[in-house]
Design a protein around this motif. Structure first.
Motif, PDB file in Angstrom:
ATOM      1  N   TRP A 159      29.323  -7.023  -9.010  1.00  0.00           N
ATOM      2  CA  TRP A 159      30.713  -7.444  -9.172  1.00  0.00           C
ATOM      3  C   TRP A 159      30.864  -8.517 -10.237  1.00  0.00           C
ATOM      4  O   TRP A 159      31.743  -8.460 -11.078  1.00  0.00           O
ATOM      5  CB  TRP A 159      31.279  -7.973  -7.840  1.00  0.00           C
ATOM      6  N   LEU A 160      29.985  -9.505 -10.172  1.00  0.00           N
ATOM      7  CA  LEU A 160      30.154 -10.630 -11.094  1.00  0.00           C
ATOM      8  C   LEU A 160      29.442 -10.400 -12.431  1.00  0.00           C
ATOM      9  O   LEU A 160      29.726 -11.073 -13.404  1.00  0.00           O
ATOM     10  CB  LEU A 160      29.643 -11.922 -10.429  1.00  0.00           C
ATOM     11  N   LYS A 161      28.527  -9.438 -12.419  1.00  0.00           N
ATOM     12  CA  LYS A 161      27.788  -9.063 -13.629  1.00  0.00           C
ATOM     13  C   LYS A 161      27.407 -10.228 -14.539  1.00  0.00           C
ATOM     14  O   LYS A 161      26.559 -11.045 -14.190  1.00  0.00           O
ATOM     15  CB  LYS A 161      28.589  -8.014 -14.420  1.00  0.00           C
ATOM     16  N   ARG A 162      28.057 -10.325 -15.681  1.00  0.00           N
ATOM     17  CA  ARG A 162      27.669 -11.332 -16.682  1.00  0.00           C
ATOM     18  C   ARG A 162      28.069 -12.749 -16.285  1.00  0.00           C
ATOM     19  O   ARG A 162      27.699 -13.708 -16.930  1.00  0.00           O
ATOM     20  CB  ARG A 162      28.312 -11.001 -18.051  1.00  0.00           C
ATOM     21  N   ARG A 163      28.884 -12.865 -15.247  1.00  0.00           N
ATOM     22  CA  ARG A 163      29.343 -14.213 -14.887  1.00  0.00           C
ATOM     23  C   ARG A 163      28.390 -14.914 -13.926  1.00  0.00           C
ATOM     24  O   ARG A 163      28.644 -16.028 -13.499  1.00  0.00           O
ATOM     25  CB  ARG A 163      30.750 -14.147 -14.273  1.00  0.00           C
ATOM     26  N   VAL A 164      27.325 -14.230 -13.566  1.00  0.00           N
ATOM     27  CA  VAL A 164      26.392 -14.841 -12.635  1.00  0.00           C
ATOM     28  C   VAL A 164      24.958 -14.615 -13.125  1.00  0.00           C
ATOM     29  O   VAL A 164      24.645 -13.578 -13.698  1.00  0.00           O
ATOM     30  CB  VAL A 164      26.598 -14.271 -11.209  1.00  0.00           C
ATOM     31  N   SER A 165      24.106 -15.623 -12.952  1.00  0.00           N
ATOM     32  CA  SER A 165      22.690 -15.428 -13.269  1.00  0.00           C
ATOM     33  C   SER A 165      21.953 -15.099 -11.983  1.00  0.00           C
ATOM     34  O   SER A 165      22.545 -15.080 -10.901  1.00  0.00           O
ATOM     35  CB  SER A 165      22.105 -16.691 -13.907  1.00  0.00           C
ATOM     36  N   LEU A 166      20.679 -14.857 -12.088  1.00  0.00           N
ATOM     37  CA  LEU A 166      19.913 -14.497 -10.887  1.00  0.00           C
ATOM     38  C   LEU A 166      19.822 -15.656  -9.897  1.00  0.00           C
ATOM     39  O   LEU A 166      19.510 -15.453  -8.728  1.00  0.00           O
ATOM     40  CB  LEU A 166      18.517 -14.008 -11.274  1.00  0.00           C
ATOM     41  N   ILE A 167      20.105 -16.872 -10.369  1.00  0.00           N
ATOM     42  CA  ILE A 167      20.090 -18.012  -9.450  1.00  0.00           C
ATOM     43  C   ILE A 167      21.205 -17.856  -8.407  1.00  0.00           C
ATOM     44  O   ILE A 167      20.969 -17.957  -7.206  1.00  0.00           O
ATOM     45  CB  ILE A 167      20.250 -19.353 -10.212  1.00  0.00           C
ATOM     46  N   GLY A 168      22.401 -17.560  -8.890  1.00  0.00           N
ATOM     47  CA  GLY A 168      23.534 -17.349  -7.990  1.00  0.00           C
ATOM     48  C   GLY A 168      23.293 -16.173  -7.060  1.00  0.00           C
ATOM     49  O   GLY A 168      23.572 -16.230  -5.863  1.00  0.00           O
ATOM     50  N   VAL A 169      22.755 -15.094  -7.632  1.00  0.00           N
ATOM     51  CA  VAL A 169      22.447 -13.897  -6.841  1.00  0.00           C
ATOM     52  C   VAL A 169      21.458 -14.248  -5.726  1.00  0.00           C
ATOM     53  O   VAL A 169      21.623 -13.859  -4.571  1.00  0.00           O
ATOM     54  CB  VAL A 169      21.868 -12.784  -7.747  1.00  0.00           C
ATOM     55  N   SER A 170      20.450 -15.028  -6.094  1.00  0.00           N
ATOM     56  CA  SER A 170      19.426 -15.420  -5.130  1.00  0.00           C
ATOM     57  C   SER A 170      20.000 -16.291  -4.013  1.00  0.00           C
ATOM     58  O   SER A 170      19.678 -16.101  -2.831  1.00  0.00           O
ATOM     59  CB  SER A 170      18.303 -16.162  -5.862  1.00  0.00           C
ATOM     60  N   ILE A 171      20.865 -17.231  -4.390  1.00  0.00           N
ATOM     61  CA  ILE A 171      21.488 -18.086  -3.364  1.00  0.00           C
ATOM     62  C   ILE A 171      22.319 -17.241  -2.406  1.00  0.00           C
ATOM     63  O   ILE A 171      22.229 -17.382  -1.182  1.00  0.00           O
ATOM     64  CB  ILE A 171      22.392 -19.177  -4.013  1.00  0.00           C
ATOM     65  N   ALA A 172      23.119 -16.326  -2.987  1.00  0.00           N
ATOM     66  CA  ALA A 172      23.962 -15.468  -2.143  1.00  0.00           C
ATOM     67  C   ALA A 172      23.107 -14.657  -1.180  1.00  0.00           C
ATOM     68  O   ALA A 172      23.416 -14.544   0.014  1.00  0.00           O
ATOM     69  CB  ALA A 172      24.802 -14.540  -3.022  1.00  0.00           C
ATOM     70  N   GLY A 173      22.007 -14.119  -1.694  1.00  0.00           N
ATOM     71  CA  GLY A 173      21.107 -13.331  -0.850  1.00  0.00           C
ATOM     72  C   GLY A 173      20.512 -14.155   0.267  1.00  0.00           C
ATOM     73  O   GLY A 173      20.455 -13.720   1.417  1.00  0.00           O
ATOM     74  N   ALA A 174      20.074 -15.366  -0.072  1.00  0.00           N
ATOM     75  CA  ALA A 174      19.439 -16.230   0.924  1.00  0.00           C
ATOM     76  C   ALA A 174      20.427 -16.641   2.007  1.00  0.00           C
ATOM     77  O   ALA A 174      20.102 -16.633   3.203  1.00  0.00           O
ATOM     78  CB  ALA A 174      18.856 -17.468   0.252  1.00  0.00           C
ATOM     79  N   MET A 175      21.645 -16.999   1.593  1.00  0.00           N
ATOM     80  CA  MET A 175      22.645 -17.426   2.573  1.00  0.00           C
ATOM     81  C   MET A 175      22.998 -16.269   3.508  1.00  0.00           C
ATOM     82  O   MET A 175      23.134 -16.451   4.721  1.00  0.00           O
ATOM     83  CB  MET A 175      23.914 -17.928   1.862  1.00  0.00           C
ATOM     84  N   ALA A 176      23.135 -15.065   2.932  1.00  0.00           N
ATOM     85  CA  ALA A 176      23.454 -13.891   3.750  1.00  0.00           C
ATOM     86  C   ALA A 176      22.316 -13.611   4.726  1.00  0.00           C
ATOM     87  O   ALA A 176      22.539 -13.380   5.917  1.00  0.00           O
ATOM     88  CB  ALA A 176      23.700 -12.684   2.852  1.00  0.00           C
ATOM     89  N   SER A 177      21.099 -13.673   4.210  1.00  0.00           N
ATOM     90  CA  SER A 177      19.931 -13.399   5.044  1.00  0.00           C
ATOM     91  C   SER A 177      19.805 -14.423   6.175  1.00  0.00           C
ATOM     92  O   SER A 177      19.626 -14.059   7.347  1.00  0.00           O
ATOM     93  CB  SER A 177      18.680 -13.419   4.166  1.00  0.00           C
ATOM     94  N   ASN A 178      19.926 -15.694   5.826  1.00  0.00           N
ATOM     95  CA  ASN A 178      19.805 -16.741   6.842  1.00  0.00           C
ATOM     96  C   ASN A 178      20.912 -16.654   7.885  1.00  0.00           C
ATOM     97  O   ASN A 178      20.661 -16.830   9.075  1.00  0.00           O
ATOM     98  CB  ASN A 178      19.837 -18.129   6.181  1.00  0.00           C
TER      99      ASN A 178
END
Lengths: 122, 136
Positions: free
Chosen positions: B65-84
């Motif tokens: 969704w965010l494509k170029r507006r997000v780096s893998l850092i943001g993606v990683s945080i989102a993944g971790a928060m969802a997982s936790n």
């Protein structure tokens, strides 16, 4: 070098918000402290504020638990070592007394009142 | 506490695999971890499944969704928060009841820190790896 983008900042802020929100959980564990006694016959729940005398049957005999003035102790037990009686009074959530021979487990659960932290260190 | 290093391939693969391949990779991660740690037939594997499912969903969504507006850092945080969050919810209903809430703040904070480190590493990796450029 890594470029931090707008989306990263937004997600980071949302994550921080989630963490801050999670801290409010600490205040929400509420309800009156209750005394839970697990014996051979199942689990019984008593109000810590109501003075009670209750007897539970177990493998080696009877164990009598008394709640008095917001504290709990084991008055008498038919076990051999009387460790449960020697354990004395408990009054705070998280504390427990157990009589292993007679399979009676008394514990206090419930609210963390003001000053309810286990320990603080700096 | 775990670093979540096994999530590194999942973060890097976001730009490489189709969603079917990606699901397969996630499945392999869960199965591989369960086999290696010996938890495959225990309740722990449920936490692994729930956490991985939530995190790949969050990462696929933010990445696409965010494509170029997000780096893998943001993606990683989102993944971790969802997982936790998913694992906390699961422990709330499966194991610990209300007491699960007590572990939430430290659990999420550690998740945030490790996910930033991991996301940073993944971002560096895809920027510098000639292997990544080759397979992209």
């Amino acid at each position: 070098m890594t470029t931090i983008r707008v989306g990263d900042i937004i997600i980071f802020v949302l994550a921080i918000a989630l963490i801050i929100a999670s801290f409010t959980f600490y205040n929400k564990i509420s309800g009156k402290p209750e005394v839970r006694v697990r014996a051979a016959g199942g689990e019984s729940i008593y109000d810590l504020a109501v003075d009670t005398l209750a007897t539970f049957k177990g493998p080696v005999g009877e164990t009598t638990v008394e709640i008095k003035g917001g504290r709990v102790h084991i008055v008498d037990s038919d076990c051999r070592n009387k460790v449960c009686i020697a354990a004395g009074w408990i009054a705070s959530p998280g504390e427990w007394i157990i009589c292993l021979p007679n399979n009676v487990f008394v514990r206090i659960e419930g609210s963390l009142e003001e000053g309810g932290l286990d320990d603080i260190s700096f | 506490m775990r670093l979540g290093l096994a999530n590194l391939p999942l973060i890097i693969a976001l730009g490489l695999l189709t969603w079917k391949e990606y699901l397969l990779l996630a499945l392999l991660k869960v199965l591989g971890q369960a086999l290696i740690t010996g938890t495959i037939f225990s309740y722990i594997v449920l936490f692994s499944i729930a956490g991985t499912a939530a995190s790949i969903l969050a990462m696929l969504l933010t990445y696409n969704w965010l494509k170029r507006r997000v780096s893998l850092i943001g993606v990683s945080i989102a993944g971790a928060m969802a997982s936790n969050s998913a694992q906390l919810l699961l422990s709330r209903y499966l194991l610990f009841g209300e007491a699960a809430k007590l572990i939430a703040p430290p659990f999420l904070i550690v998740g945030l820190i490790t996910s930033i480190v991991l996301g940073f590493f993944a971002q560096q990796f895809i920027a510098k790896s000639s292997w990544y450029r080759g397979v992209q």
